[in-house]
Design an enzyme around this catalytic site. Structure first.
Site, PDB file in Angstrom:
ATOM      1  N   GLN A 168      -0.413  -8.153  -1.173  1.00 26.18           N
ATOM      2  CA  GLN A 168      -1.331  -8.334  -0.043  1.00 26.18           C
ATOM      3  C   GLN A 168      -1.486  -9.811   0.294  1.00 26.18           C
ATOM      4  OE1 GLN A 168      -4.897  -6.187  -1.115  1.00 26.18           O
ATOM      5  NE2 GLN A 168      -3.946  -4.210  -0.689  1.00 26.18           N
ATOM      6  N   ASP A 313      -0.767   0.610  -8.888  1.00 24.31           N
ATOM      7  CA  ASP A 313      -1.534   1.727  -8.317  1.00 24.31           C
ATOM      8  C   ASP A 313      -1.376   3.020  -9.119  1.00 24.31           C
ATOM      9  OD1 ASP A 313      -2.442   0.070  -6.347  1.00 24.31           O
ATOM     10  OD2 ASP A 313      -1.051   0.791  -4.803  1.00 24.31           O
ATOM     11  N   ARG A 344     -10.887  -0.479 -12.130  1.00 23.63           N
ATOM     12  CA  ARG A 344     -10.192   0.710 -12.652  1.00 23.63           C
ATOM     13  C   ARG A 344     -10.112   0.746 -14.170  1.00 23.63           C
ATOM     14  NH1 ARG A 344      -5.783   1.482  -7.746  1.00 23.63           N
ATOM     15  NH2 ARG A 344      -7.289   2.516  -6.375  1.00 23.63           N
TER      16      ARG A 344
HETATM   17  C1  S3P Z   1      -0.655  -3.117  -1.445  1.00 18.87           C
HETATM   18  C2  S3P Z   1      -0.544  -3.981  -2.494  1.00 18.87           C
HETATM   19  C3  S3P Z   1      -1.196  -3.779  -3.801  1.00 18.87           C
HETATM   20  C4  S3P Z   1      -1.674  -2.347  -3.988  1.00 18.87           C
HETATM   21  C5  S3P Z   1      -2.343  -1.815  -2.758  1.00 18.87           C
HETATM   22  C6  S3P Z   1      -1.430  -1.868  -1.561  1.00 18.87           C
HETATM   23  C7  S3P Z   1       0.035  -3.433  -0.186  1.00 18.87           C
HETATM   24  O1  S3P Z   1      -2.307  -4.641  -3.900  1.00 18.87           O
HETATM   25  O2  S3P Z   1      -2.533  -2.262  -5.104  1.00 18.87           O
HETATM   26  O3  S3P Z   1      -2.743  -0.461  -2.978  1.00 18.87           O
HETATM   27  O4  S3P Z   1       0.167  -2.537   0.668  1.00 18.87           O
HETATM   28  O5  S3P Z   1       0.465  -4.579  -0.036  1.00 18.87           O
HETATM   29  P1  S3P Z   1      -2.136  -6.157  -4.412  1.00 18.87           P
HETATM   30  O6  S3P Z   1      -0.981  -6.691  -3.708  1.00 18.87           O
HETATM   31  O7  S3P Z   1      -3.370  -6.880  -4.073  1.00 18.87           O
HETATM   32  O8  S3P Z   1      -1.932  -6.020  -5.896  1.00 18.87           O
END
Ligand code: S3P
Length: 426
Positions: A168, A313, A344
């Site tokens: 993200q 996840d 979690r």
């Molecule tokens: C996601 C990245 C992950 C994941 C989330 C979706 C994405 O988070 O846990 O459910 O779509 O880029 P992080 O990148 O913060 O770990």
């Protein structure tokens, strides 16, 4: 809503599950930025993706939903318009963090809000690199939502080495880079999901420091038609359920097979799980195939540090598989688990304590072994969709069955979970 589950005897059949959540978010965003009409087939229409869609509607993009096909008429570069109200990312971290990269680069101000859970999640991790680019972002002292974006006229390109393994954060910076003439580079020491790179066809170089991803306005998305492979994270609940039920075989159709997401399959195979992947094909830069899974006897294995971002996840459902496997289930180096829709590590450990298992909780991890002592377990979802579905699977496997409180949160990623379960069980 309290949801009760009785023990199941058999899992059989064929299951089509909705589109991948991470790819659905990105397809909507890229289609909304592009100029002209794009279609997104097999788009996940869960609460999280609807938050992304609603934000872009508020930003002046025309979007229509027909079944699981989303049609988007983007206005092109500079075509987003100032929203009249705050943009609400709901429960969705992906919406909040990726959209922040886009809002930082606009010539209008905007405010981003979210629900109670999202409002507690860390945003400093995106604010820091976006401010390095020149973004004007105001946040509360503890760097959480709401975020207020104001226009800035002095942007610069950066080379950003990621301090945290987060797709993200990576994507937030890369999306900001789509609005700059000069190149932004993101260096990723530990590999995280690469859908942004795949969909935008970004240049990725492997070096001693990890991967370097480059982006500039040259990579700005164009209108196109997307087909979204089905969600491997959602599939993992059904894979574990089938593995742990006797006389069972399940085929999951068109599941995303991406090397940054398939750690759960490799781990379950190494635990002794019978899982085959067939009919592999490619669409929009992403591979997908059919997963054939059948009943297996599992044993716990050592889970390596490097694989954690790949399975982040899936750790809740992996812990359920671990509980029913030979040996002790142990996971470590997973500090990021505490920053998800719930903490979690705490949520999983609390629920296993409710069951009466032996639980050890430590920073960045936990271990579980032992047997069920409580014959009437009532688990808590903690408002977290993946916790709710994981303990639903556990309940379906217990002789006593079980109950999951506040189960409606599954709508965040899979509103059809109960229907899917009833279509494959006996
Ligand atoms: C996601 C990245 C992950 C994941 C989330 C979706 C994405 O988070 O846990 O459910 O779509 O880029 P992080 O990148 O913060 O770990």
């Amino acid at each position: 809503m309290n949801q009760g589950f009785d023990k199941i005897n058999e899992v059989n059949g064929l299951l089509y599950i909705p589109g991948d959540k991470s790819i659905s978010h990105r397809a909507v965003m890229f289609a909304a930025l592009a100029k002209g009409k794009s279609t997104i087939e097999n788009c996940l229409l869960s609460e999280d993706v609807l938050s992304t869609i609603n934000c872009f509607v508020q930003l002046g993009v025309k979007i229509e939903i027909d079944g699981t096909t989303v049609t988007v008429w983007g206005n092109g570069f500079g075509g987003l318009s100032k929203p009249t109200e705050s943009l609400n990312a709901g429960n969705s971290g992906t919406t909040a963090r990726l959209l922040s990269g886009i809002l930082s680069m606009q010539s209008f101000s905007s405010t981003l809000i979210g629900d109670a859970s999202l409002s507690k999640r860390p945003m400093g991790r995106i604010i820091a690199p976006l401010k390095m680019i020149g973004a004007d972002i105001a946040a509360s002292e503890n760097k959480t939502l709401p975020l207020k974006f104001s226009p800035s006229n002095s942007f610069c390109s950066i080379e950003y080495k990621m301090p945290v393994a987060s797709a993200q954060v990576k994507s937030s910076v890369l999306l900001a880079g789509l609005f700059l003439d000069s190149t932004i580079k993101v260096i990723e020491p530990v590999t995280t999901r690469n859908h942004t790179e795949n969909l935008l066809q970004l240049k990725v170089e492997n070096g001693t420091d990890g991967k370097t991803i480059s982006v500039s306005r040259n990579n700005y998305p164009v209108a196109k038609d997307y087909i979204i492979p089905s969600d491997i994270s959602t599939a993992s609940f059904f894979i574990v359920l089938t593995l742990l039920t006797s006389n069972s075989e399940l085929v999951l159709k068109n599941i995303l097979i991406n090397e940054t997401r398939n750690g759960i399959i490799n781990i379950l195979q190494n635990m002794g799980g019978s899982i085959r992947i067939e009919n592999v094909q490619k669409t929009s830069g992403e591979s997908f195939g059919d997963i054939v899974v059948s009943s297996s006897v599992l044993h716990n294995i050592h889970i390596k540090k490097e694989i954690i971002p790949n399975i982040i996840d899936e750790i809740p459902i992996l812990s359920i598989a671990g509980f029913f496997s030979e040996g002790k289930f142990t996971i470590g180096n997973a500090e990021e688990l505490c920053k998800k829709e719930s903490d979690r590590i705490f949520s999983i450990c609390e629920n296993f304590k409710i069951l009466g298992a032996d639980v050890e909780e430590y920073p960045g991890g936990f271990s579980i072994e032992g047997k069920q002592k409580n014959i009437n377990p009532v688990f808590k979802s903690f408002g977290d969709h993946r916790i709710a579905m994981s303990f639903a699977v556990l309940s379906l496997l217990l002789k006593s069955g079980g109950t999951v409180k506040d189960f409606e949160c599954v709508g965040v990623s899979n509103p059809e979970f109960l229907k899917q379960v009833s279509s494959i069980i006996k």
